[in-house]
Enzyme design. Structure first.
Site, mmCIF file in Angstrom:
data_model
loop_
_atom_site.group_PDB
_atom_site.id
_atom_site.type_symbol
_atom_site.label_atom_id
_atom_site.label_comp_id
_atom_site.label_asym_id
_atom_site.label_seq_id
_atom_site.Cartn_x
_atom_site.Cartn_y
_atom_site.Cartn_z
ATOM 1 N N CYS A 105 1.713 5.139 -2.570
ATOM 2 C CA CYS A 105 1.444 5.489 -1.328
ATOM 3 C C CYS A 105 0.775 6.894 -1.343
ATOM 4 C CB CYS A 105 2.618 5.407 -0.407
ATOM 5 S SG CYS A 105 2.409 5.964 1.321
ATOM 6 N N CYS A 120 2.894 1.391 6.330
ATOM 7 C CA CYS A 120 1.811 2.374 6.185
ATOM 8 C C CYS A 120 0.288 2.017 6.705
ATOM 9 C CB CYS A 120 1.799 2.815 4.482
ATOM 10 S SG CYS A 120 0.641 4.268 4.254
ATOM 11 N N ARG A 170 -5.021 -1.270 2.046
ATOM 12 C CA ARG A 170 -4.668 -2.233 1.143
ATOM 13 C C ARG A 170 -3.212 -2.969 1.481
ATOM 14 N NH1 ARG A 170 -4.160 2.051 -3.412
ATOM 15 N NH2 ARG A 170 -3.150 2.922 -1.959
ATOM 16 N N ASP A 226 -2.102 2.507 5.272
ATOM 17 C CA ASP A 226 -2.936 2.228 3.896
ATOM 18 C C ASP A 226 -3.747 0.844 4.141
ATOM 19 O OD1 ASP A 226 -3.810 1.289 1.225
ATOM 20 O OD2 ASP A 226 -2.761 3.057 0.683
ATOM 21 N N HIS A 273 5.151 1.322 0.192
ATOM 22 C CA HIS A 273 4.153 0.614 -0.859
ATOM 23 C C HIS A 273 4.220 1.676 -1.952
ATOM 24 C CE1 HIS A 273 0.421 2.630 -0.158
ATOM 25 N NE2 HIS A 273 0.943 2.834 0.884
#
Ligand code: CO
Length: 222
Positions: free
Chosen positions: A101, A42, A46, A44, A98
């Site tokens: 998400c 992803c 993080r 993302d 994750h």
């Protein structure tokens, strides 16, 4: 907040740290890449691929998009898989989702999301395919977590459906496709232990792109 200029300061520090550890580090990096892993994760912020895997530059080929999707009409991810399998000769392909998400969360809300609709549609399809299991989970957070896992499994299956992966596996015995979930609360990577061989065998009835079926029909004249 890290300022824009700070990033270039950080970069200089990083170069200064890497050089004493291995004086040839950047020379070797410039020569070639020979990663054994393709990571599809992803976007993302993080979930940084190299950091969570503890891998240095050069060790993992990375593709990231919203909610780690592998769509067969997405030229970007298909080109990445093609290059990683045919040219980099990767031994493992990982689809890593994750928990928490945002893409998966958005897909769970029945609402017009504009340009995101066709993208989220893939996740909504995953929900529909597994609606019986998901709807039986009363706790919303648990249902959300489970959809994250099921999405990883479906996207890993989409990787297995590609001709590049099937043909390379038939010839060389790799790449092996894996499904992982990263838990933001603990920092732990969870291997979903998807059964690559079983999925490959299961889908071959209609997704076999190795050419064995057509060879067989030609041989059938004998
Ligand atoms: Co995400």
């Amino acid at each position: 907040m890290v300022t824009y200029d700070q990033i270039f300061e950080n970069n200089k520090k990083w170069v200064a740290e890497m050089n004493p550890r291995d004086s040839d580090f950047f020379e070797k990096l410039a020569r070639e890449q020979t990663p054994d892993y393709l990571y599809i994760g992803c976007s993302d912020s993080r979930v940084p691929a190299n950091e969570i895997m503890g891998l240095e530059p050069g060790n993992v080929f990375v593709h990231r998009n919203v909610a780690n999707l592998v769509n067969n009409t997405d030229l970007n991810v298909m080109a990445v898989i093609n290059f990683a399998v045919k040219h980099l000769d990767v031994k493992h392909i990982i689809v890593c989702g994750h928990y928490n998400c945002g893409g998966v969360k958005a897909a769970m809300i029945p609402k017009d999301m504009g340009i995101l609709n066709p993208w989220l549609r893939t996740i909504r399809d995953v929900y529909r395919m597994h609606a019986a299991e998901l709807d039986a989970i009363t706790d919303e957070q648990q249902r959300y977590n489970r959809l994250v896992e099921l999405n990883v499994k479906e996207q890993a299956t989409n990787v297995i459906k590609t001709a590049n992966v099937q043909k390379c596996y038939q010839q060389k015995g790799y790449p092996i496709v894996h499904g992982w979930v990263f838990d933001l609360h603990s920092g732990i990577l969870i291997d979903l232990d998807i059964n690559f061989k079983a999925i490959l065998k299961d889908i071959q009835k209609i997704y076999d792109l190795t050419g064995i079926a057509s060879d067989y029909s030609e041989d059938g004249e004998d």
